[in-house]
Write an enzyme that holds these catalytic residues in place. Sequence first.
Site, PDB file in Angstrom:
ATOM      1  N   ARG A 108       7.532 -66.237  -9.380  1.00  0.00           N
ATOM      2  CA  ARG A 108       7.070 -66.814  -8.111  1.00  0.00           C
ATOM      3  C   ARG A 108       6.048 -67.930  -8.298  1.00  0.00           C
ATOM      4  NH1 ARG A 108       8.083 -62.301  -8.682  1.00  0.00           N
ATOM      5  NH2 ARG A 108       9.302 -61.009  -7.316  1.00  0.00           N
ATOM      6  N   THR A 109       5.000 -67.639  -9.054  1.00  0.00           N
ATOM      7  CA  THR A 109       3.888 -68.577  -9.141  1.00  0.00           C
ATOM      8  C   THR A 109       4.318 -69.862  -9.850  1.00  0.00           C
ATOM      9  OG1 THR A 109       2.500 -66.618  -9.343  1.00  0.00           O
ATOM     10  CG2 THR A 109       1.432 -68.739  -9.716  1.00  0.00           C
ATOM     11  N   LYS A 135       2.337 -72.643 -32.910  1.00  0.00           N
ATOM     12  CA  LYS A 135       1.944 -73.013 -34.286  1.00  0.00           C
ATOM     13  C   LYS A 135       0.462 -72.757 -34.520  1.00  0.00           C
ATOM     14  CE  LYS A 135       5.176 -76.918 -34.342  1.00  0.00           C
ATOM     15  NZ  LYS A 135       5.191 -78.378 -34.252  1.00  0.00           N
ATOM     16  N   ARG A 194      -1.756 -69.873 -16.406  1.00  0.00           N
ATOM     17  CA  ARG A 194      -1.851 -68.406 -16.380  1.00  0.00           C
ATOM     18  C   ARG A 194      -2.124 -67.933 -17.794  1.00  0.00           C
ATOM     19  NH1 ARG A 194       2.374 -64.415 -13.419  1.00  0.00           N
ATOM     20  NH2 ARG A 194       1.152 -65.178 -11.664  1.00  0.00           N
ATOM     21  N   HIS A 222      -6.547 -64.044  -9.110  1.00  0.00           N
ATOM     22  CA  HIS A 222      -5.267 -64.743  -8.869  1.00  0.00           C
ATOM     23  C   HIS A 222      -5.449 -65.433  -7.511  1.00  0.00           C
ATOM     24  CE1 HIS A 222      -1.176 -65.891  -8.803  1.00  0.00           C
ATOM     25  NE2 HIS A 222      -0.580 -64.734  -9.023  1.00  0.00           N
TER      26      HIS A 222
HETATM   27  N1   CP Z   1       2.861 -62.488  -7.528  1.00  0.00           N
HETATM   28  C1   CP Z   1       3.033 -63.118  -8.711  1.00  0.00           C
HETATM   29  O1   CP Z   1       2.090 -63.625  -9.301  1.00  0.00           O
HETATM   30  O2   CP Z   1       4.317 -63.145  -9.148  1.00  0.00           O
HETATM   31  P1   CP Z   1       4.824 -63.798 -10.520  1.00  0.00           P
HETATM   32  O3   CP Z   1       4.274 -62.958 -11.628  1.00  0.00           O
HETATM   33  O4   CP Z   1       6.338 -63.748 -10.430  1.00  0.00           O
HETATM   34  O5   CP Z   1       4.295 -65.202 -10.594  1.00  0.00           O
END
Ligand code: CP
Length: 308
Positions: free
Chosen positions: A58-59, A86, A108, A136
């Site tokens: 999603r993100t 590497k 992330r 998040h």
């Molecule tokens: N909700 C969320 O962060 O989903 P993803 O891990 O698919 O990005």
Amino acid sequence: MKLRSKDILGLEYLEPDEMSLILDMASDMKKIVQSNMKRVNYLQGRSVMTLFYENSTRTRVSFELAAKYMGANAVNISVSSSSVAKGENLIDTGRTLDVMGTDIVVMRHSQPGAPHLLAKNIRASVINAGDGMHEHPTQALLDMYTIREAKGGFEGLKVAIIGDIMHSRVARSNIIGLGKMGANVYIYAPATLMPVGIEKMGCHICSSLQEAVNGADVVMGLRIQKERLKKALIPSTEEYARFFGLDLRHLAGAKKDALVMHPGPVNRGVEMTSLLIDSDQSKITEQVTNGVAIRMALLYLLAGREEN
Ligand code: CP
């Protein structure tokens, strides 16, 4: 008005007026997402990199689409096939992207604080797309957008968050963001997944699922984070589902028009039954659509800071 920082590292650092600005902007962006002409030139000539050291659907995809819908050059860096594999360190990778003319890095990482470190060391804006068990922020903003869209505001709302609070960056960001906007957050988790002292963040700890859900305007489930469950913190997913999984029966205690939410990905039948996930009250698919709108708003506002 514009955002005060060049980066979006957590809702901890955003003031209520900045969050309102992002949510208002997302309303305009949602019209583009839902139109047949998903192409505007707001970010023409800008470059957005997605750098994900952890899995995501999603993100990552919503940031990529958000950048593309607004005409930016969007590049996804696959960590497994980049020079990270590497042994290149985070700052060197970030600086490499920086000197290529990147405007915004969406990152992330499993390590809390990794986006903060990157942000201090590069010129480009950094957006935290999830840092370990910390925050998040863009997920919480899309959750807040979904709630505001349905309820009209936040003041006095009861939001119940149920599940693996300990490992959940989504829970932390929502507790911070919703609290700043005037909502009351109630949390419930197995004792082994309830962080000590979390109530200092301004939420209420419940002693039963029903206490959390009763009278709630929003019921939010959380994913069981198997990848972060290093020890046997729950006996089994079956047992977890029995005592902490949400189903239609629990919703009977909530307000009649309560929203059912989950950040995804959902483990069907563990955190929530399919009947609840696919019910009329469920906003889970709407959350995903709103995620694109929120990420468009964030990219637009960060890119616009420099122009201002
Ligand atoms: N909700 C969320 O962060 O989903 P993803 O891990 O698919 O990005």
